[in-house]
Design an enzyme around this catalytic site. Structure first.
Site, mmCIF file in Angstrom:
data_model
loop_
_atom_site.group_PDB
_atom_site.id
_atom_site.type_symbol
_atom_site.label_atom_id
_atom_site.label_comp_id
_atom_site.label_asym_id
_atom_site.label_seq_id
_atom_site.Cartn_x
_atom_site.Cartn_y
_atom_site.Cartn_z
ATOM 1 N N CYS A 83 -4.814 -2.274 5.584
ATOM 2 C CA CYS A 83 -4.958 -0.831 5.486
ATOM 3 C C CYS A 83 -6.113 -0.467 4.574
ATOM 4 O O CYS A 83 -6.288 0.660 4.223
ATOM 5 C CB CYS A 83 -3.657 -0.191 5.019
ATOM 6 N N CYS B 139 0.836 -1.201 0.000
ATOM 7 C CA CYS B 139 0.000 0.000 0.000
ATOM 8 C C CYS B 139 0.873 1.255 0.000
ATOM 9 O O CYS B 139 0.578 2.227 -0.683
ATOM 10 C CB CYS B 139 -0.912 -0.033 1.220
#
Length: 395
Positions: A200, A100
């Site tokens: 996330c 991410c």
């Protein structure tokens, strides 16, 4: 006046990061990344991103900075989610947080920030950036956060020099309690908010349930291998070269059903990862069963009893040439070179003494002490002192 875009996540760390930058005289813009909203795979009715974006908005209003939301869910699905599923199908265990940062926060998001005229992008990570001069060039360093308990440099182990040059980490010099204290003094809504757990992007979703919606279950057998199995006492062959020896160590043991006994059934080897002990639902063993190997092709899981089972430990791992990443490109090894480092194979693991060996066939990381649950698809990162200089995907 330099302009900084802060990724406001709706958490306390990024809130305080934004405040500190404003104090330092930057022009600050808050941007909330909406990464995920595929209703076909949400598990709970809670919608964390709505709550988080609302908190981020309230923080921006309180600090008096402009705020907007950017929807990155398309790129997110393509670069993170699809990649994760393909990795799990291959029997590897990816790390979504590292990806991410590499693919979204410091790539897609950074490009948006720069298009808004930003000079820098800032996040609420507990790490620091250093700058040194080498051969007349500025070289950027990724340094551990001051708070040893919260150091998050590992999650940024795939960043490049270019990404680092535009990054700021305002809270890297602070500890978590100090950050909370600043947020309380400012009366920010995020001051007492719990740290986000889990991936996330999927908010409160647990990974196995998320995977089950995309990867089809298929029943297979769970085998147990005894710790005193002869497979662990085989004579080590003589090697013609160091490279051969390291390759042998990195390969580990290939198990066959005849090495063990059937102790249960599972719903798909691709849902499980090495070192895992929850979710096996096999009772009646003296010590907990740990997964020591998965065979996705034959859909078999191999387990052993107890955290000290010999099947969990290996001294050496390999990174393929295409998956070696040096943040400090100037330190990259040439074939035949070695380097003493401190390395870790997962977040929050204590740094371990290791030696890097670079060959044409790839990079071997050889640890002084055998490591438990070295997992394919995860990242190994290596440090010199408190500087993280490189990383790679465990193959």
């Amino acid at each position: 006046m330099k302009r900084v875009v802060v990724g406001l996540s709706g958490g306390v760390d990024s809130s305080v990061a934004a405040y500190l930058l404003k104090e330092q005289g930057y022009e600050v813009i808050g941007l909330f990344m909406k990464n995920w909203h595929d209703d076909s795979v949400t598990i709970s009715n809670e919608c964390p991103w709505l709550e988080d974006s609302n908190d981020a908005l309230l923080v921006a209003e309180k600090l008096g900075i402009p705020f907007q939301t950017v929807d990155l869910s398309e790129q997110y699905k393509e670069k993170i989610v699809d990649y994760m599923f393909s990795e799990y199908e291959k029997g590897r265990t990816p790390n979504p947080d590292v990806l991410c940062n590499r693919e979204i926060k410091f790539d897609v998001f950074m490009k948006i920030a720069l298009s808004l005229g930003a000079d820098f992008v800032a996040t609420g990570h507990y790490c620091r950036k250093g700058t040194i001069e080498k051969d007349g060039n500025e070289v950027y360093q990724l340094l551990a956060g001051i708070d040893g308990n919260k150091d998050q440099s590992y999650f940024l182990c795939q960043l490049s020099q270019e990404q680092l040059s535009k990054a700021l980490f305002p809270i890297g010099e602070l500890t978590k309690p100090q950050v909370r204290e600043i947020a309380s003094k400012l009366d920010l809504i995020t001051a007492e908010k719990r740290d986000s757990q889990g991936l996330c992007f999927i908010g409160k979703v647990r990974l196995p349930e998320f995977l089950q919606q995309k990867l089809q279950p298929k029943e297979g057998l769970i085998y147990e291998i005894n710790a005193d199995n002869t497979i662990y006492n085989q004579e080590v062959p003589l090697f013609d070269s160091l490279e051969e020896k390291l390759a042998f160590e990195a390969n580990g043991i290939s198990y066959l059903p005849e090495n063990g006994k059937v102790v249960g059934k599972h719903q798909g080897a691709h849902y499980f990862t090495i070192g895992q002990r929850k979710g096996l639902n096999v009772g009646g063993t003296k010590e907990a069963l740990f997964i020591i190997a998965t065979d996705v092709k034959s859909n078999i899981i191999y387990t052993g009893q107890g955290a000290n089972h010999p099947g969990l430990f290996k001294k050496t791992l390999k990174v393929l040439p295409s998956e070696i990443h040096w943040i400090r490109e100037d330190l990259a090894l040439k074939n035949g070179e070695t380097l003493e480092v401190m390395a870790r194979i997962r977040y929050r693991q204590e740094l371990q003494k290791a030696t890097l060996h670079q060959f044409e066939s790839g990079l071997y990381v050889s640890f002084e002490q055998p490591q438990s649950a070295i997992t394919e698809g995860q990242f190994v990162a290596w440090n010199i002192g408190d500087e993280l200089v490189g990383s790679g995907v465990i193959s």
